[in-house]
Design a protein around this motif. Sequence first.
Motif, short mmCIF file in Angstrom:
data_model
loop_
_atom_site.label_atom_id
_atom_site.label_comp_id
_atom_site.label_asym_id
_atom_site.label_seq_id
_atom_site.Cartn_x
_atom_site.Cartn_y
_atom_site.Cartn_z
N LEU A 119 0.81 -1.26 0.23
CA LEU A 119 -0.22 -0.15 -0.03
C LEU A 119 0.60 1.12 0.03
CD1 LEU A 119 -3.15 0.85 0.25
CD2 LEU A 119 -2.57 0.96 3.02
N LEU A 120 1.92 1.35 0.72
CA LEU A 120 2.91 1.58 0.81
C LEU A 120 3.56 2.22 -0.83
CD1 LEU A 120 4.69 1.71 4.65
CD2 LEU A 120 2.49 4.34 3.78
N ASN A 121 3.43 1.69 -1.28
CA ASN A 121 4.78 1.77 -2.39
C ASN A 121 3.86 2.48 -3.22
OD1 ASN A 121 7.31 0.72 -1.55
ND2 ASN A 121 6.26 -1.93 -2.20
N GLN A 122 2.37 2.17 -3.54
CA GLN A 122 0.99 2.10 -4.44
C GLN A 122 1.08 3.92 -3.53
OE1 GLN A 122 -2.21 0.17 -3.98
NE2 GLN A 122 -1.82 -2.04 -4.61
N ILE A 123 0.78 4.66 -2.92
CA ILE A 123 1.09 5.94 -2.80
C ILE A 123 2.34 6.69 -3.10
CG2 ILE A 123 1.16 7.23 -0.42
CD1 ILE A 123 -0.65 5.65 1.18
N VAL A 124 3.40 6.23 -3.06
CA VAL A 124 4.53 6.61 -3.17
C VAL A 124 4.65 6.66 -4.83
CG1 VAL A 124 6.96 6.75 -3.18
CG2 VAL A 124 5.47 6.20 -1.09
N CYS A 125 4.30 5.86 -5.54
CA CYS A 125 4.54 5.67 -7.11
C CYS A 125 3.25 6.94 -7.04
CB CYS A 125 3.81 4.92 -7.26
SG CYS A 125 5.32 3.06 -7.01
N GLY A 126 2.67 7.56 -6.69
CA GLY A 126 1.31 8.51 -6.87
C GLY A 126 2.17 9.35 -6.87
N LEU A 127 2.33 9.68 -5.85
CA LEU A 127 3.25 11.10 -5.43
C LEU A 127 3.72 11.68 -7.22
CD1 LEU A 127 5.48 10.19 -2.61
CD2 LEU A 127 2.82 11.13 -2.70
N PRO A 129 6.21 14.10 -9.40
CA PRO A 129 7.79 14.02 -9.03
C PRO A 129 8.32 14.95 -8.46
CG PRO A 129 6.83 13.66 -11.53
CD PRO A 129 5.59 14.54 -11.02
N GLU A 130 7.78 16.14 -8.17
CA GLU A 130 8.68 16.90 -7.14
C GLU A 130 9.11 17.13 -6.02
OE1 GLU A 130 4.51 18.22 -8.44
OE2 GLU A 130 6.44 18.32 -9.68
N PRO A 132 9.26 15.09 -2.29
CA PRO A 132 10.82 14.55 -1.49
C PRO A 132 10.79 13.17 -1.92
CG PRO A 132 10.28 16.30 -0.17
CD PRO A 132 9.19 15.66 -1.69
N LEU A 133 9.61 12.41 -1.48
CA LEU A 133 9.41 10.74 -1.05
C LEU A 133 9.10 10.05 -2.49
CD1 LEU A 133 7.43 10.67 2.04
CD2 LEU A 133 9.77 10.37 1.89
N SER A 134 9.35 11.02 -3.51
CA SER A 134 8.26 10.60 -4.98
C SER A 134 9.43 9.63 -5.18
CB SER A 134 7.86 10.89 -5.74
OG SER A 134 9.33 12.25 -6.52
N HIS A 135 11.80 9.52 -4.97
CA HIS A 135 11.89 8.41 -5.16
C HIS A 135 12.28 7.50 -4.81
CE1 HIS A 135 11.87 11.55 -9.39
NE2 HIS A 135 12.41 12.38 -8.54
N VAL A 136 12.09 7.74 -3.65
CA VAL A 136 12.65 6.61 -2.64
C VAL A 136 12.54 5.15 -3.56
CG1 VAL A 136 11.29 5.91 -0.33
CG2 VAL A 136 12.02 7.93 -0.71
N ARG A 137 13.40 4.44 -2.68
CA ARG A 137 13.33 2.77 -3.70
C ARG A 137 12.11 1.61 -2.57
NH1 ARG A 137 17.72 -0.68 -1.75
NH2 ARG A 137 16.18 -1.64 0.67
#
Length: 166
Positions: A119-127, A129-130, A132-137
């Motif tokens: 679920l967290l990966n889906q949230i981060v993928c939806g952020l 590009p600008e 700060p967490l959008s490029h987290v592994r």
Amino acid sequence: MDEAFTTVDGSSSVASDSLQPSIIPLNVPLLSAFLALSLAQFLKLFTTWYKEKKWDPRRLVRSGGMPSSHSATVTALAVAIGLQEGTGGSVFAVALVLACVVMYDASGVRLHAGRQAELLNQIVCGLPPEHPLSHVRPLRDSLGHTPIQVAAGALLGCLVAYLMRT
């Protein structure tokens, strides 16, 4: 007096013979546990291929998937101890409790931690590009097991321990 001395002397030679180190240690519960672990990890290659139609050699060393190698390992250990030493001893009790805790954890805490990671990966993928967490592994989301995977691992562990009995 000579008779008692001879008896003690004879039993000490038998005891010292049994303490001789062997080239290959024959600890059936330990060997059963490691064999069940190895088989479960190897079988994950085929169950992943069947489900996803692709070979993933990383499954040999990763957690999660079918069957549960954690369950196979602790079940093989407990069953092998039960077959070798009986089920009335303290060692079997410890192995059985350990198996129950590991299997409960695999299908409970670790399964839900994996779902939260997904679920967290889906949230981060939806952020955007600008952010700060959008490029987290991405987090690993294959951590735990479904109850079916745990049961399959436990069945594999029982089978291995039974076949390894001496």
